[in-house]
Design a protein around this motif. Structure first.
Motif, PDB file in Angstrom:
ATOM      1  N   ALA A  30       3.335   5.836 -25.499  1.00 18.29           N
ATOM      2  CA  ALA A  30       2.312   6.479 -26.331  1.00 18.29           C
ATOM      3  C   ALA A  30       1.977   5.608 -27.541  1.00 18.29           C
ATOM      4  N   THR A  31       2.983   4.976 -28.134  1.00 23.26           N
ATOM      5  CA  THR A  31       2.753   4.092 -29.280  1.00 23.26           C
ATOM      6  C   THR A  31       1.872   2.914 -28.890  1.00 23.26           C
ATOM      7  N   ILE A  32       2.142   2.328 -27.750  1.00 23.83           N
ATOM      8  CA  ILE A  32       1.341   1.198 -27.272  1.00 23.83           C
ATOM      9  C   ILE A  32      -0.114   1.621 -27.096  1.00 23.83           C
ATOM     10  N   LEU A  33      -0.323   2.757 -26.452  1.00 24.50           N
ATOM     11  CA  LEU A  33      -1.675   3.224 -26.184  1.00 24.50           C
ATOM     12  C   LEU A  33      -2.410   3.586 -27.466  1.00 24.50           C
ATOM     13  N   ILE A  34      -1.776   4.352 -28.335  1.00 23.21           N
ATOM     14  CA  ILE A  34      -2.435   4.795 -29.565  1.00 23.21           C
ATOM     15  C   ILE A  34      -2.730   3.623 -30.501  1.00 23.21           C
ATOM     16  N   ALA A  35      -1.755   2.734 -30.682  1.00 23.36           N
ATOM     17  CA  ALA A  35      -1.970   1.594 -31.587  1.00 23.36           C
ATOM     18  C   ALA A  35      -3.072   0.680 -31.078  1.00 23.36           C
ATOM     19  N   SER A  36      -3.141   0.484 -29.777  1.00 22.65           N
ATOM     20  CA  SER A  36      -4.201  -0.380 -29.258  1.00 22.65           C
ATOM     21  C   SER A  36      -5.570   0.284 -29.380  1.00 22.65           C
ATOM     22  N   MET A  37      -5.631   1.614 -29.218  1.00 23.79           N
ATOM     23  CA  MET A  37      -6.913   2.306 -29.400  1.00 23.79           C
ATOM     24  C   MET A  37      -7.345   2.304 -30.860  1.00 23.79           C
ATOM     25  N   ILE A  54       1.508  -3.737 -33.784  1.00 24.14           N
ATOM     26  CA  ILE A  54       2.271  -2.500 -33.551  1.00 24.14           C
ATOM     27  C   ILE A  54       2.360  -2.208 -32.057  1.00 24.14           C
ATOM     28  N   SER A  55       1.262  -2.383 -31.340  1.00 25.70           N
ATOM     29  CA  SER A  55       1.324  -2.150 -29.899  1.00 25.70           C
ATOM     30  C   SER A  55       2.238  -3.161 -29.212  1.00 25.70           C
ATOM     31  N   GLN A  56       2.255  -4.394 -29.685  1.00 23.27           N
ATOM     32  CA  GLN A  56       3.148  -5.393 -29.104  1.00 23.27           C
ATOM     33  C   GLN A  56       4.612  -5.079 -29.405  1.00 23.27           C
ATOM     34  N   LEU A  57       4.887  -4.534 -30.584  1.00 24.93           N
ATOM     35  CA  LEU A  57       6.258  -4.086 -30.876  1.00 24.93           C
ATOM     36  C   LEU A  57       6.679  -3.015 -29.877  1.00 24.93           C
ATOM     37  N   GLY A  58       5.726  -2.192 -29.446  1.00 26.43           N
ATOM     38  CA  GLY A  58       6.030  -1.201 -28.419  1.00 26.43           C
ATOM     39  C   GLY A  58       6.474  -1.851 -27.120  1.00 26.43           C
ATOM     40  N   PHE A  59       5.815  -2.939 -26.734  1.00 24.80           N
ATOM     41  CA  PHE A  59       6.235  -3.650 -25.520  1.00 24.80           C
ATOM     42  C   PHE A  59       7.652  -4.209 -25.673  1.00 24.80           C
ATOM     43  N   MET A  60       7.963  -4.700 -26.859  1.00 17.15           N
ATOM     44  CA  MET A  60       9.305  -5.237 -27.084  1.00 17.15           C
ATOM     45  C   MET A  60      10.361  -4.146 -26.942  1.00 17.15           C
TER      46      MET A  60
END
Length: 160
Positions: A30-37, A54-60
């Motif tokens: 959800a963090t990846i999706l929301i931050a990228s949007m 922030i979205s890349q931190l989600g991938f990490m």
């Protein structure tokens, strides 16, 4: 980037339970999706770069939650270098056009050729890095799960 490094360093202390990592994967998705949007809605150049971080931190963190410490650390390191390149190029653009608003930017390839190529290299590196890392992290996480105790708790065959 400091938050990602802190999460990587304290992973064993932060996430002691397998049950927590399952829920964490959904929160991170959800963090990846929301931050990228949110990044796509920003007109400020540096704000857009920050939300994409922030979205890349989600991938990490997702790599960590899946059981692959090394891929999370590798992603953190490579992302830090490429994002630093993009922030330096963004500073050059902002200095050249005297604004942070991306609506006022455009057509800068000829007046700022070095900045154009720097930005293009950094952008392509990050865009291609995501595809390479997703494929690599999937293999790393799948290989690391049984060794990290993510397999069947009863000790039987693992049908994951």
């Amino acid at each position: 980037m400091t938050a990602g490094y802190s999460a990587l360093r304290g992973w064993d202390v932060l996430i002691p339970s397998i049950a927590i990592t399952g829920g964490l994967i959904w929160v991170v998705a959800a963090t990846i999706l929301i931050a990228s949007m949110v990044a796509m809605t920003k007109d400020n150049l540096k704000a857009r770069l920050a939300y994409s971080t922030i979205s890349q931190l989600g991938f990490m963190i997702m790599g960590l939650a899946a059981g692959s410490y090394f891929s999370g650390m590798f992603h953190l390191t490579t992302h830090a270098f490429f994002k630093a390149l993009l922030f330096l190029a963004a500073g050059s653009v902002i200095h050249g056009v005297h604004t942070n608003n991306m609506r006022d930017m455009g057509g800068l390839r000829k007046p700022m050729p070095y900045t154009f190529w720097t930005f293009l290299i950094g952008s392509l590196a990050l865009a291609l890095l995501v595809f390479v890392l997703v494929a690599w992290m999937t293999g790393e996480a799948a290989a690391g799960m049984p060794a990290q105790g993510h397999g069947n708790p009863s000790g039987g065959p693992d049908y994951f």
